[in-house]
Design a protein around this motif. Structure first.
Motif, mmCIF file in Angstrom:
data_model
loop_
_atom_site.group_PDB
_atom_site.id
_atom_site.type_symbol
_atom_site.label_atom_id
_atom_site.label_comp_id
_atom_site.label_asym_id
_atom_site.label_seq_id
_atom_site.Cartn_x
_atom_site.Cartn_y
_atom_site.Cartn_z
ATOM 1 N N GLY A 1 0.836 -1.201 0.000
ATOM 2 C CA GLY A 1 0.000 0.000 0.000
ATOM 3 C C GLY A 1 0.865 1.242 0.000
ATOM 4 O O GLY A 1 1.828 1.328 0.746
ATOM 5 N N SER A 2 0.515 2.196 -0.865
ATOM 6 C CA SER A 2 1.342 3.386 -0.947
ATOM 7 C C SER A 2 0.502 4.574 -1.412
ATOM 8 O O SER A 2 -0.737 4.537 -1.357
ATOM 9 C CB SER A 2 2.517 3.135 -1.896
ATOM 10 N N ALA B 1 -4.584 7.069 -3.054
ATOM 11 C CA ALA B 1 -4.088 5.774 -2.565
ATOM 12 C C ALA B 1 -3.527 4.968 -3.731
ATOM 13 O O ALA B 1 -4.025 5.059 -4.853
ATOM 14 C CB ALA B 1 -5.226 5.003 -1.910
ATOM 15 N N ALA B 2 -2.503 4.189 -3.461
ATOM 16 C CA ALA B 2 -1.950 3.273 -4.469
ATOM 17 C C ALA B 2 -2.060 1.850 -3.939
ATOM 18 O O ALA B 2 -1.744 1.578 -2.777
ATOM 19 C CB ALA B 2 -0.494 3.620 -4.749
ATOM 20 N N LEU C 1 -5.648 7.696 2.126
ATOM 21 C CA LEU C 1 -5.282 6.274 2.154
ATOM 22 C C LEU C 1 -5.639 5.677 3.503
ATOM 23 O O LEU C 1 -5.294 6.240 4.545
ATOM 24 C CB LEU C 1 -3.763 6.141 1.933
ATOM 25 N N ARG C 2 -6.350 4.552 3.447
ATOM 26 C CA ARG C 2 -6.564 3.818 4.691
ATOM 27 C C ARG C 2 -6.584 2.329 4.376
ATOM 28 O O ARG C 2 -6.545 1.936 3.202
ATOM 29 C CB ARG C 2 -7.853 4.269 5.404
ATOM 30 N N ILE D 1 -7.557 1.012 0.730
ATOM 31 C CA ILE D 1 -8.781 1.741 0.413
ATOM 32 C C ILE D 1 -8.428 3.165 0.005
ATOM 33 O O ILE D 1 -7.664 3.845 0.700
ATOM 34 C CB ILE D 1 -9.717 1.826 1.646
ATOM 35 N N ASP D 2 -8.990 3.603 -1.111
ATOM 36 C CA ASP D 2 -8.893 5.007 -1.505
ATOM 37 C C ASP D 2 -9.864 5.773 -0.612
ATOM 38 O O ASP D 2 -11.082 5.642 -0.766
ATOM 39 C CB ASP D 2 -9.268 5.138 -2.990
ATOM 40 N N ASP D 3 -9.341 6.543 0.318
ATOM 41 C CA ASP D 3 -10.196 7.164 1.333
ATOM 42 C C ASP D 3 -11.047 8.297 0.755
ATOM 43 O O ASP D 3 -11.954 8.782 1.422
ATOM 44 C CB ASP D 3 -9.329 7.688 2.492
ATOM 45 N N ARG D 4 -10.751 8.705 -0.474
ATOM 46 C CA ARG D 4 -11.597 9.733 -1.095
ATOM 47 C C ARG D 4 -12.897 9.109 -1.574
ATOM 48 O O ARG D 4 -13.952 9.720 -1.550
ATOM 49 C CB ARG D 4 -10.898 10.361 -2.299
#
Lengths: 289, 195
Positions: free
Chosen positions: A175-176, A242-243, A264-265, A272-275
């Motif tokens: 995750g990045s 998020a990547a 990012l979470r 998870i793309d937090d947006r």
């Protein structure tokens, strides 16, 4: 004796590779004048230590089309090679049918198919290294870096040093963060913070070491200053996303970037793309084909 | 400075100076992997896990351990272990758990092969085994599995170490299936290793 052999070989490898790969550096030093090339994009960031970093660029549709064609050609050649090897193997089996064993020396070849064909991923040529030096500015351990890169969408791959196929360090494989670097612009990534060397040593040597992040990007905030040399240049703050997970291309230690509120979470190991609350967009099509 | 650290420095120097190698020459071939077949966990024997901890056994929990997560079914645990095993051996699943992976690039380019030989001469099999342990733990901890220590003689019945020699795929998968059986089995009561 063994030590000196190893030491001499390592130095020789270093020197040979240094001579062979001397190419124009894209990293600005502390005195260079900055002229923005409209065909290039630029990263700028601050760091609390000098460490080599890797970024990987998203695969473009054009690059993917080229890669698909190259892969198809390579697959066709591999299938031909397999068929030749299979024919030789069958001939040998026939020849050995009535002869005393052991007679067959060839190994039965494994059929090559589209599903099992081994080929590098489309993003393999898209790595960008930011080396320890030159630095754009430096005061003590606090440094900034300015690097010219091909425009595109980049993912922070991690703090690792790389020499061709060799690498050591950590990848943010689980995750990045990613951002877009547009042509003719300097994108300000904010600050990259590294833990103390003791923390990194522990993470690299003890399975039970605390999972302190091996690198953390702190997105640009208005309190962060920029060097005077950037005044008047087109600098924009990075828009972070998020990547998703990435392969451990270099066989190094793995890590993930800490969660970033609104960006990012994680749900366990799921990125998870937090947006949006959904899975992030991958670097390349999932099946790679 | 000890010789070991000087040699490590030399390798680091080799790595640092050569970072501008052309990317195209760096990539080893990839081998896509097929998805695991559906498996009935009842067909997989549960290994012996009961023991009485002693200080000597506890001292080696960082080497000899297994995973368990409450409420996890066998196929989920197997997929998780396969994914982490991929990261640990320098492979990795791509994204969204698609079984497609890229091997580590340790021996592809000529320079890489030389570098590998140097690194292996210094760090050797023990370092590779340690890296595997660290990556397995990192990955499975992110997946929120709990970690439990075991005596070596129980551990080696369903685990493997991997240094210079690659464990054959059939054998690897057999071990991973037993580990998945354990990981999805009853919660252990002794030997937990806290993060």
């Amino acid at each position: 004796m063994r030590f000196w052999t190893i030491f001499a070989t390592a130095l020789l490898v270093a020197l040979v590779q240094f001579a062979a790969t001397a190419e124009a550096r894209n990293q600005f030093n502390q005195t260079e004048a900055i002229t923005i090339d409209p065909q290039k994009a630029y990263f700028f960031f601050r760091a609390n230590d000098r460490r080599e970093l890797q970024f990987v660029r998203e695969v473009t549709p054009e690059q993917l089309a080229t890669w698909r064609a190259a892969r198809a050609q390579a697959l066709a050649r591999a299938v031909q090679s397999y068929e030749l090897a299979a024919r030789r193997y069958r001939d040998e089996v026939e020849y050995c049918r009535d002869r005393p064993q052991p007679c067959i020396v060839l190994e039965r070849p494994t059929p090559v198919t589209d599903a099992n064909f081994a080929y590098p991923p489309p993003e393999a040529d898209n790595f960008v290294s930011v080396e320890r030096g030159p630095q754009f500015t430096r005061v003590g351990d606090d440094t900034t870096y300015l690097v010219a890169v091909p425009p595109g969408s980049y993912v922070f791959y991690g703090p690792l040093i790389r020499n061709g196929a060799q690498a050591a360090g950590f990848c943010m494989c689980m995750g990045s963060l990613r951002f877009t670097a547009r042509a003719g612009q300097i994108v300000d990534l904010g600050e990259i913070r590294f833990p103390d060397q003791d923390v990194l040593n522990a993470r690299a040597s003890r399975p039970d070491a605390p999972r302190t992040a091996t690198a953390e990007i702190r997105p640009y905030a208005p309190g962060m200053t920029r060097p005077d040399r950037l005044a008047g240049l087109p600098v924009v703050a990075a828009e972070w996303r998020a990547a998703d997970k990435m392969p451990n291309y270099f066989g190094v230690l793995i890590d993930r970037h800490p969660a970033v509120a609104g960006v990012l979470r994680y749900e366990r190991d799921r990125v998870i793309d937090d947006r949006t609350g959904s899975d992030p967009v991958p670097l390349a099509p999932l099946d790679g084909r | 400075m000890t010789k070991s650290w000087a040699a490590r420095g030399a390798v680091l120097l080799a790595l640092c100076l050569g970072t501008a190698s052309p990317a195209a020459a760096q990539v080893r071939r990839m081998t896509p992997e097929t998805a695991p077949p559906q498996i009935d966990p009842a067909t997989i024997p549960m290994p012996e896990l009961s023991f009485t901890p002693t200080p000597q056994i506890e001292e080696n929990y960082d080497k000899y351990y297994y995973f368990n997560r409450a409420g996890t079914d066998f196929m989920t645990a197997y997929a998780d272990l396969r994914e982490c095993d991929g990261y640990a051996r320098g492979l990795a699943y791509r994204t969204a758990y698609v079984p497609y992976y890229a091997p580590g690039l340790l021996t592809s380019a000529v320079g890489g092969a030389i570098g590998s030989a140097v690194a292996d001469a210094i760090f050797g099999s023990a370092e590779r085994r340690r890296q595997r342990r660290i990556n397995m733990l990192t990955c499975m901890r992110f997946k929120e599995y709990r970690v439990f220590g075991l005596p070596e003689n129980l551990w080696e019945r369903f685990n493997f170490e991997e240094g210079m020699r690659q464990v054959p795929e059939d054998e690897r998968q057999r071990f991973l299936r037993i580990q998945a059986r354990v990981a999805s089995g009853p919660a252990p009561t002794v030997g937990e290793v806290r993060p």
